[in-house]
Scaffold this motif. Structure first.
Motif, short mmCIF file in Angstrom:
data_model
loop_
_atom_site.label_atom_id
_atom_site.label_comp_id
_atom_site.label_asym_id
_atom_site.label_seq_id
_atom_site.Cartn_x
_atom_site.Cartn_y
_atom_site.Cartn_z
N ARG A 291 0.82 -1.21 0.00
CA ARG A 291 0.00 0.00 0.00
C ARG A 291 0.85 1.26 0.00
N THR A 292 2.15 1.09 0.18
CA THR A 292 3.12 2.18 0.05
C THR A 292 4.47 1.55 -0.30
N PHE B 234 2.80 2.95 -10.23
CA PHE B 234 2.54 1.96 -9.19
C PHE B 234 1.21 2.29 -8.52
N PRO B 235 0.34 1.30 -8.27
CA PRO B 235 -1.01 1.58 -7.78
C PRO B 235 -1.08 1.88 -6.28
N ALA B 236 -0.13 2.61 -5.78
CA ALA B 236 -0.07 3.05 -4.39
C ALA B 236 1.00 4.13 -4.32
N ALA C 160 0.07 4.02 4.18
CA ALA C 160 -0.43 2.65 4.07
C ALA C 160 -1.75 2.47 4.79
N ALA C 161 -2.02 3.30 5.79
CA ALA C 161 -3.26 3.18 6.55
C ALA C 161 -4.44 3.85 5.86
N ARG C 162 -4.18 4.61 4.82
CA ARG C 162 -5.26 5.28 4.10
C ARG C 162 -6.05 4.27 3.27
N PRO C 163 -7.28 4.61 2.86
CA PRO C 163 -8.07 3.66 2.05
C PRO C 163 -7.41 3.42 0.70
N GLY C 164 -7.04 2.17 0.47
CA GLY C 164 -6.20 1.83 -0.66
C GLY C 164 -6.79 2.14 -2.02
N GLU D 78 -13.90 6.48 14.20
CA GLU D 78 -12.78 6.27 13.29
C GLU D 78 -13.13 5.15 12.29
N PRO D 79 -12.83 5.36 11.01
CA PRO D 79 -13.14 4.30 10.04
C PRO D 79 -12.15 3.15 10.14
N GLU D 80 -12.60 1.97 9.71
CA GLU D 80 -11.75 0.79 9.64
C GLU D 80 -11.64 0.38 8.17
N PHE D 81 -10.64 0.95 7.50
CA PHE D 81 -10.47 0.68 6.09
C PHE D 81 -9.82 -0.68 5.87
N GLN D 82 -10.11 -1.27 4.73
CA GLN D 82 -9.49 -2.55 4.38
C GLN D 82 -8.08 -2.29 3.85
#
Length: 258
Positions: A50-51, A96-98, A200-204, A254-258
């Protein structure tokens, strides 16, 4: 892992760190390194990183440039192949997709600066020095510097860096918008870790879509870029992260993103 001693890939907590490891040559980019980077980038994507963090080994250089010893006697066809390989690596970072972060510590000249330009974000240590120094060697930037640098720092600054080989220290690079932030040497590694973890914690899916849309701003006419943005925006509806992000906002949690 890339099949080379000159590039390593380490993945932890959705962050892939690609390290160029030729400190005895200031991490200069020869064919082996470029091919190792190609492999590492592909493996990071396959691992759904994710990063990505791109950095150089040692404390003297991010990447001091292309390998001059290798380039010196190249024929025109050989130089073309080398240019294409460098462009392929830079484009792989750019698409790159991140998010990709260049951790610039020490020298980032020539091809090293060009790889940093292909990243999404550039963080410099206070010891960093950046430059497109190719005209000192009787050549020009060959891995995207003539195209990406003016888009980032403006035409006048880019021309001065390319025509005159001007080098920018970390603070000057920040003033020119060549890097996004400058960090004290002793805090540099911690800052890179914190930033990579935050990204990396952001919504992918959303971040990947945002990266594609921002890239389109540099590559497409306005009307086409706006159409790209509409397509990407609409396509996020119905994803887990969109549902979760909006529900969390409405529920004040707080959101819980995948």
């Amino acid at each position: 892992m890339p099949d080379t001693d000159t590039v390593s890939l380490d993945t932890e907590d959705d962050v892939a760190t690609l390290t160029v490891s030729r400190p005895e040559r200031l991490n200069a980019l020869n064919v082996e390194v470029l091919e190792g980077l190609q492999t590492g980038i592909a493996e990071a994507e396959a691992a759904d990183a994710r990063t990505v963090v791109l950095r150089g080994a040692g404390d003297e250089a991010f990447v001091a440039g292309a390998d001059i010893g290798y380039m010196q006697d190249l024929t025109t066809p050989e130089a073309q192949a080398y240019a294409e390989l460098g462009h392929d690596v830079a484009r792989s970072l750019e698409t790159f997709p991140a998010p990709v972060v260049a951790a610039v510590d020490g020298y980032a000249f020539g091809g090293g600066c060009e790889l940093a330009l292909a990243c999404d974000l550039r963080v410099a240590s206070e010891d960093a020095v950046l430059g497109q120094t190719e005209t000192d060697l009787g050549i020009v930037p060959g891995w995207g510097g003539t195209q990406r640098l003016p888009r980032l720092v403006g035409d006048e600054t880019a021309r001065r860096m390319i025509f005159l080989g001007e080098r920018l220290d970390a603070e000057a690079a920040a003033d020119a918008d060549l890097v996004g932030e400058v960090v004290a040497a002793e805090a540099f590694d911690d800052r890179i870790d914190d930033l990579a973890g935050e990204l990396a914690a952001r919504p992918g899916f959303a971040v990947a879509a945002a990266k594609e849309a921002v890239n389109a701003a540099h590559e497409e006419p306005l009307t086409a870029g706006l159409a790209t943005e509409r397509r990407l925006w609409s396509g996020l509806f119905g994803t887990h992260d969109q549902r979760e992000g909006m529900a969390a906002f409405l529920e004040n949690r707080e959101p819980e993103f995948q």
